[in-house]
Design a protein around this motif. Structure first.
Motif, PDB file in Angstrom:
ATOM      1  N   ILE A 248       0.829  -1.215   0.000  1.00 47.53           N
ATOM      2  CA  ILE A 248       0.000   0.000   0.000  1.00 47.53           C
ATOM      3  C   ILE A 248       0.860   1.261   0.000  1.00 47.53           C
ATOM      4  N   ALA A 260      -2.710   6.328   2.639  1.00 45.18           N
ATOM      5  CA  ALA A 260      -2.331   4.927   2.860  1.00 45.18           C
ATOM      6  C   ALA A 260      -3.062   4.352   4.061  1.00 45.18           C
ATOM      7  N   LEU A 263      -6.600   3.297   3.008  1.00 45.25           N
ATOM      8  CA  LEU A 263      -6.675   2.032   2.281  1.00 45.25           C
ATOM      9  C   LEU A 263      -6.364   0.843   3.191  1.00 45.25           C
ATOM     10  N   LYS A 264      -5.393   0.986   4.088  1.00 44.24           N
ATOM     11  CA  LYS A 264      -5.078  -0.108   5.012  1.00 44.24           C
ATOM     12  C   LYS A 264      -6.256  -0.387   5.949  1.00 44.24           C
ATOM     13  N   ARG A 267      -9.191  -2.228   4.091  1.00 40.25           N
ATOM     14  CA  ARG A 267      -8.827  -3.594   3.740  1.00 40.25           C
ATOM     15  C   ARG A 267      -8.774  -4.498   4.954  1.00 40.25           C
TER      16      ARG A 267
END
Length: 469
Positions: A248, A260, A263-264, A267
């Motif tokens: 990522i 970032a 997105l982490k 997910r």
């Protein structure tokens, strides 16, 4: 373009909506600019050919979500829905909105500044949270489906469009009966669940939103490709491999770490987990304050439009006919001649010659080097300069002779001395040395004479012991 696409410009639907021209097209229909003949206002009409999807009306499916989200911020108002058998089309009438983020990217160099991206992020997270609160999933978040409002009131508001692929969120217990999501999404911004043909949940909408934000700020994604949204294409497999294999931090390279973390976080969520939307908004708002930005509603495209407006000039039709081609006649033009050499001096040079006070006070007139001279005069000046250089050092150096007077010499009568001729400095070094030797011999002789006179009669001059045996 599919074969069932037609040009519907000029037709009137239900004696109210007159189509003016096409403003967009997608995989399931066309969008036209239309005029409401009752209110004389512009609206947007989405058309779909009836034979394109027999037995499955996509516009009817989409209109259901517009009705559920009526009067919500960032959702267009639905005015009419129906079909026209004469034209073999179904239509849906909504508010007219502005340009999409994809079109605005083209105006701003295919990427937005951090300030514009953060202002859009705050609105888009709120729009997604509102959808999920209604137990709805968009499932097709991309730059083309996010548009800005139209007009002064709604021009700063971001809107979500195209609910044709939207669906209801179902919990894990109904996982088996969840609808097939194979056609929901676009390769670039699609979530990983779409590539794996799995049902989607709220976390998947936020994952697609993270890809949208990265694209807005960087202008591309590592797997940016062109292709159809069908999963059987190799481009879909390539995008899936890169989304799963790339770290990522590499996907969000050269970006603030908040993207970032976004997105982490999504997910790491599970299917039934509800995201913490306020946590994401606060994270981006803190970044906004840290950078010193304000939510003033001034986007990148607003600045570019101002620059374009400042450089625009009025067309020739806007200039009155009485004043056209008269600017050169009204000005006092300078008289021009055919000769390339100017016969008369410029006007601004005359006072320097006519006014005597200016000529006397000017330092330029006191300098003689400004006057032109002949070659003979220049040669004479050069000779005078060389003579001054050779004579000037001789005048500065004058020999001074001093004599030491002792107590013995005060009692003795002064003897007349022969006058010495002043030294004349010459260029020859040998004559100078000879003159110095002569002066030294004269001094020795004078000292011997004085010594002989001072000795009394009958006495011999004293000598050193041992000098004569």
């Amino acid at each position: 373009m599919p074969r069932y696409y037609r040009d519907y410009k000029g037709i009137t639907i239900r004696d109210r909506w007159r189509l003016e021209g096409e403003i967009g097209a997608g995989g399931f229909g066309q969008v036209y600019l239309a005029t409401d003949l009752k209110t004389n206002k512009f609206v947007a009409v989405k058309l779909c050919y009836l034979k394109a999807n027999p037995g499955n009306s996509s516009l009817q499916h989409e209109s259901v979500f517009y009705k559920m989200l009526q009067n919500q911020p960032g959702i267009a108002t639905l005015h009419d829905i129906g079909s026209d058998d004469r034209q073999s089309i179904e239509f849906m009438v909504c508010d007219l909105l502005g340009a999409s983020l994809w079109d605005l990217l083209g105006r701003c160099g295919h990427r937005f500044s951090l300030k514009t991206t953060l202002m859009l992020t705050d609105q888009l997270i709120s729009r997604v949270e509102m959808l999920h609160s209604k137990n709805l999933l968009h499932r097709d978040l991309k730059m083309e489906n996010i548009v800005m409002g139209f007009g002064k009131e709604n021009g700063k508001t971001a809107y979500l469009l195209d609910f044709g692929l939207s669906g209801y969120f179902r919990s894990r217990d109904d996982y088996i009966t969840a609808p097939d999501y194979r056609l929901a999404g676009t390769i670039e911004t699609a979530c990983i669940a779409w590539h794996l043909n799995r049902p989607q949940s709220p976390k998947d909408d936020l994952e697609s939103l993270a890809y949208v934000l990265i694209f807005l700020f960087r202008g591309y994604l590592p797997w940016s490709i062109d292709g159809d949204s069908d999963a059987s294409y190799p481009s879909s497999e390539r995008a899936l491999k890169m989304k799963l294999s790339l770290p990522i931090d590499i996907i969000c390279k050269d970006m603030p770490p908040q993207f970032a973390r976004h997105l982490k976080y999504v997910r790491s969520l599970k299917y039934n987990d509800m995201p913490n939307y306020s946590k994401l908004r606060d994270m981006y708002q803190r970044l906004m304050k840290r950078m010193g930005y304000e939510y003033d509603g001034v986007y990148d495209w607003d600045l570019t439009e101002k620059e374009i407006d400042s450089t625009k000039q009025p067309p020739s039709d806007a200039i009155p006919a009485s004043t056209r081609d008269q600017s050169l006649k009204q000005e006092n033009a300078v008289a021009q001649s055919n000769s390339p050499i100017q016969d008369k001096p410029f006007v601004q040079d005359k006072p320097l010659v006519q006014d005597k006070t200016l000529v006397q006070d000017s330092p330029l007139t006191q300098s003689k080097t400004l006057k032109r001279k002949k070659d003979e005069d220049n040669r004479e000046d050069d000779q005078q300069d060389t003579q001054k250089q050779t004579i000037q050092p001789a005048k500065k150096r004058k020999p001074v002779f001093t004599e030491k007077v002792t107590d013995k010499d005060q009692d003795q009568p002064v003897t007349k001395r022969r006058r010495r001729q002043p030294k004349v400095q010459t260029k020859d070094a040998s004559t100078k040395n000879a003159q110095e030797e002569a002066t030294t011999t004269e001094k020795v002789a004078e000292t011997n004479e004085t010594a002989g006179k001072n000795v009394p009669r009958g006495k011999k001059p004293a000598t050193r012991k041992g000098a004569h045996k």
